[in-house]
Design an enzyme around this catalytic site. Structure first.
Site, PDB file in Angstrom:
ATOM      1  CD  GLU A 190     113.508  83.749 -84.276  1.00  0.00           C
ATOM      2  OE1 GLU A 190     112.416  83.555 -84.831  1.00  0.00           O
ATOM      3  OE2 GLU A 190     113.750  84.775 -83.613  1.00  0.00           O
ATOM      4  CG  HIS A 227     104.456  68.107 -57.585  1.00  0.00           C
ATOM      5  ND1 HIS A 227     104.291  67.217 -56.559  1.00  0.00           N
ATOM      6  CD2 HIS A 227     105.288  69.066 -57.112  1.00  0.00           C
ATOM      7  CE1 HIS A 227     104.959  67.637 -55.496  1.00  0.00           C
ATOM      8  NE2 HIS A 227     105.587  68.752 -55.812  1.00  0.00           N
ATOM      9  CE  LYS A 263     107.704  86.186 -90.292  1.00  0.00           C
ATOM     10  NZ  LYS A 263     108.663  87.288 -90.191  1.00  0.00           N
TER      11      LYS A 263
HETATM   12  O1  LIG Z   1     109.334  92.693 -84.455  1.00  0.00           O
HETATM   13  P1  LIG Z   1     108.847  92.082 -85.710  1.00  0.00           P
HETATM   14  O2  LIG Z   1     109.546  92.584 -86.922  1.00  0.00           O
HETATM   15  O3  LIG Z   1     107.352  92.199 -85.816  1.00  0.00           O
HETATM   16  O4  LIG Z   1     109.180  90.556 -85.648  1.00  0.00           O
HETATM   17  C1  LIG Z   1     108.675  89.714 -84.682  1.00  0.00           C
HETATM   18  C2  LIG Z   1     109.310  88.343 -84.770  1.00  0.00           C
HETATM   19  O5  LIG Z   1     108.910  87.753 -85.968  1.00  0.00           O
HETATM   20  C3  LIG Z   1     109.779  87.099 -86.826  1.00  0.00           C
HETATM   21  O6  LIG Z   1     109.087  86.079 -87.421  1.00  0.00           O
HETATM   22  C4  LIG Z   1     111.106  86.635 -86.313  1.00  0.00           C
HETATM   23  O7  LIG Z   1     111.308  85.273 -86.482  1.00  0.00           O
HETATM   24  C5  LIG Z   1     111.357  87.010 -84.892  1.00  0.00           C
HETATM   25  O8  LIG Z   1     112.742  86.996 -84.688  1.00  0.00           O
HETATM   26  C6  LIG Z   1     110.797  88.357 -84.596  1.00  0.00           C
HETATM   27  O9  LIG Z   1     111.121  88.709 -83.281  1.00  0.00           O
END
Ligand SMILES: O=P(O)(O)OC[C@H]1O[C@H](O)[C@H](O)[C@@H](O)[C@@H]1O
Length: 530
Positions: free
Chosen positions: A322, A351, A455
């Site tokens: 990331e 293995h 997302k």
């Molecule tokens: O802690 P949050 O805000 O729920 O985020 C949780 C995760 O989701 C995101 O998609 C990011 O890509 C991550 O870097 C992050 O750790």
């Protein structure tokens, strides 16, 4: 290279940290002195960038943020007295809470004490706590931890079924920096419903770890949860293990969090030295740069020869991929950077896929993690003069040698023992190496713009699902998939609509499909209220 020259090379490049008892051996990476010398100017810049970052520069320009995870283990480094205070108070809040749970001053309404934790979070809000629990949780911890790190209903059921009888003594920690990530929100809502079904007051079992004033923080406060632990804006998810995200669950499991912080601090000091040869994170970053040709040409395979470190590679996957996996560099050039990371543990993986590593496509470099102490106490012999641990050690050395003979490069990190200090140090070592590598290849290692695309697309799919359901509810007769797509005003989304219908039909959501399932064009769908 003959044996004597190789032995010399081993000694020339061996790094040892006295305070941690940690060794780093990069002698089996095929670089030469000229390569190291040529990288010096890039490293001079990387050291300068890192010093500026630690001093509070906006090291994450795209998000206009400081990057302060190093301050967590040495609050004196924080650029303002207010930030220092925030860190000190954050740690005090954690320790106070854990003590009160231990003393039973904080306890559930219908049980004498908390016995279990459900930790809900994803990505940086799960991987560190999972890695540390696996590495350091005692065999019989004061509180046993269970993770919900997805929005998979069957996965959630699995955890809830496992501790069904212990909900009354379960503490729920919901972790989300942004406080708005859908997966942990869904997990939290489902757990909340499970508590309600048992007539338990969820709020009296719940704490949040989240950004101040996030959706989750507001929810926790409005519902009267036991506590809400702040997550600073300047700590990224993937570097949050040594913030409340990792420290609270660890301390509740009886793990010595001060020792974790101390190990990280000692490593931070070692990796602050602006001299490649005396800086283990710089040696790692240089080795990665060599193996990957500065362009991600090879994958990083991480093999700890210790069961308790199984999740280290999974943790590193996010930290490295990331951070480094970026389309553009800091000057806006398209670069498609990255280093792929995978691995489980040795000798188990020998293995499985090590066959390919030895003989197949040479598109990787290996990192062995070696632990000197086999176990606490004396081992029985499995053969005359030989223990199981001797085998593990022999297998590591043998694999390293067999790979080297076939021109496969490897790094070996050796720690004396898996304990809170060394785990803290490993985390800090890789955090810093990733930061240096980001500078070497000129990418912003502290943002993750690519994650947003998936997302957004997922949100659009759920939006479309609502339209499709409405179309079906309004329809007087069964409709073909293309008719539904047209009526929903999204003919170009026909494939997504078909897949959505198939999913709804499989889950008792009122959608009935008729026709030949393997031939989408023959299908009609209708809606029947359950
Ligand atoms: O802690 P949050 O805000 O729920 O985020 C949780 C995760 O989701 C995101 O998609 C990011 O890509 C991550 O870097 C992050 O750790």
């Amino acid at each position: 290279m003959d044996a004597a020259a190789l032995w010399q090379r081993y000694q020339d490049w061996l790094y040892y940290n006295e305070g941690l008892g940690l060794y780093l051996d990069i002698s089996r990476m095929g670089f030469d002195d000229a390569f190291a010398a040529a990288l010096k100017p890039k490293f001079d810049k990387a050291f300068k960038d890192m010093a500026a970052l630690e001093a509070g520069a906006i090291a994450n320009p795209d998000e206009n943020r400081m990057v302060g995870h190093y301050w967590l283990r040495n609050p004196d480094l924080a650029p303002t007295p207010e930030l220092k205070q925030e860190i000190v108070e954050g740690l005090a809040q954690i320790e106070r809470f854990v003590k009160e749970v231990q003393n039973r001053d904080i306890k559930p309404p219908f049980a004498p004490q908390f016995t279990d934790i459900i930790s809900i979070g994803i990505g940086g809000s799960a991987l560190g706590p999972q890695f540390v629990a696996e590495a350091l949780s005692p065999d019989i911890p004061p509180l046993a931890i269970h993770f919900i790190d997805n929005t998979d209903p069957a996965g959630i059921d699995r955890i809830l079924n496992k501790i069904k009888d212990k909900l009354a003594s379960t503490l729920v920690i919901t972790i989300s920096k942004s406080g708005g990530t859908p997966e942990p929100r869904n997990g939290m809502i489902e757990v909340q419903k499970a508590f309600a079904a048992e007539k338990l007051d969820f709020a009296k079992h719940a704490v949040a770890i989240t950004g101040t004033d996030s959706k989750l923080d507001k929810l926790a406060k409005s519902e009267g949860w036991i506590d809400s632990f702040p997550m600073a804006d300047w700590v990224g998810g993937r570097t949050s293990e040594l913030s409340a995200v990792g420290l609270l669950p660890a301390a509740l499991q009886g793990i010595d969090i001060r020792a974790m912080l101390d190990g990280a601090k000692v490593m931070d000091e070692a990796t602050r030295i602006p001299d490649i040869k005396n800086n283990p994170a710089a040696l790692l970053a240089m080795s990665w740069y060599f193996a990957c040709n500065g362009r991600g040409e090879k994958d990083m395979v991480v093999l700890p020869y210790k069961d308790s470190l199984l999740l280290f590679s999974r943790y590193l996957q996010q930290l490295v991929m990331e951070s480094i996996g970026k389309q553009e560099d800091l000057d806006g050039n398209t670069v498609h950077q990255g280093i792929a990371v995978y691995g489980n543990k040795g000798s188990t993986d020998q293995h499985a896929y090590v066959q390919q590593l030895r003989d197949g496509v040479p598109n990787f470099f290996l990192t062995f993690i070696e632990v000197l102490e086999d176990r606490q106490g004396i081992s029985p012999e499995v053969e005359t003069g030989v223990t199981s641990g001797d085998y593990l050690s022999g297998l590591l050395q043998g694999t390293r040698q067999a790979l080297y003979e076939n021109h496969r490069d490897s790094i070996t990190v050796t720690i004396p023992q898996v304990n809170p200090r060394t785990v803290g140090a490993l985390i800090a070592l890789y955090e810093r190496a990733v930061g240096f590598y980001g500078s070497l290849v000129n990418v912003n290692a502290y943002h993750q713009p690519g994650v947003e695309a998936g997302k957004k697309a997922a949100a659009a799919v759920l939006d479309l699902q609502q339209r499709v359901l409405q179309v079906l509810k309004d329809a007087e007769k069964p409709l073909s998939v293309s008719e539904i797509a047209k009526k929903a005003g999204k003919p170009e989304q026909i494939e997504t609509i078909y897949k959505t219908l198939r999913h709804l039909a499989a889950n008792g959501r009122g959608v009935v499909l008729e026709g030949t399932l393997g031939q989408p064009a023959t299908l009609t769908a209708s809606y029947k209220q359950n």
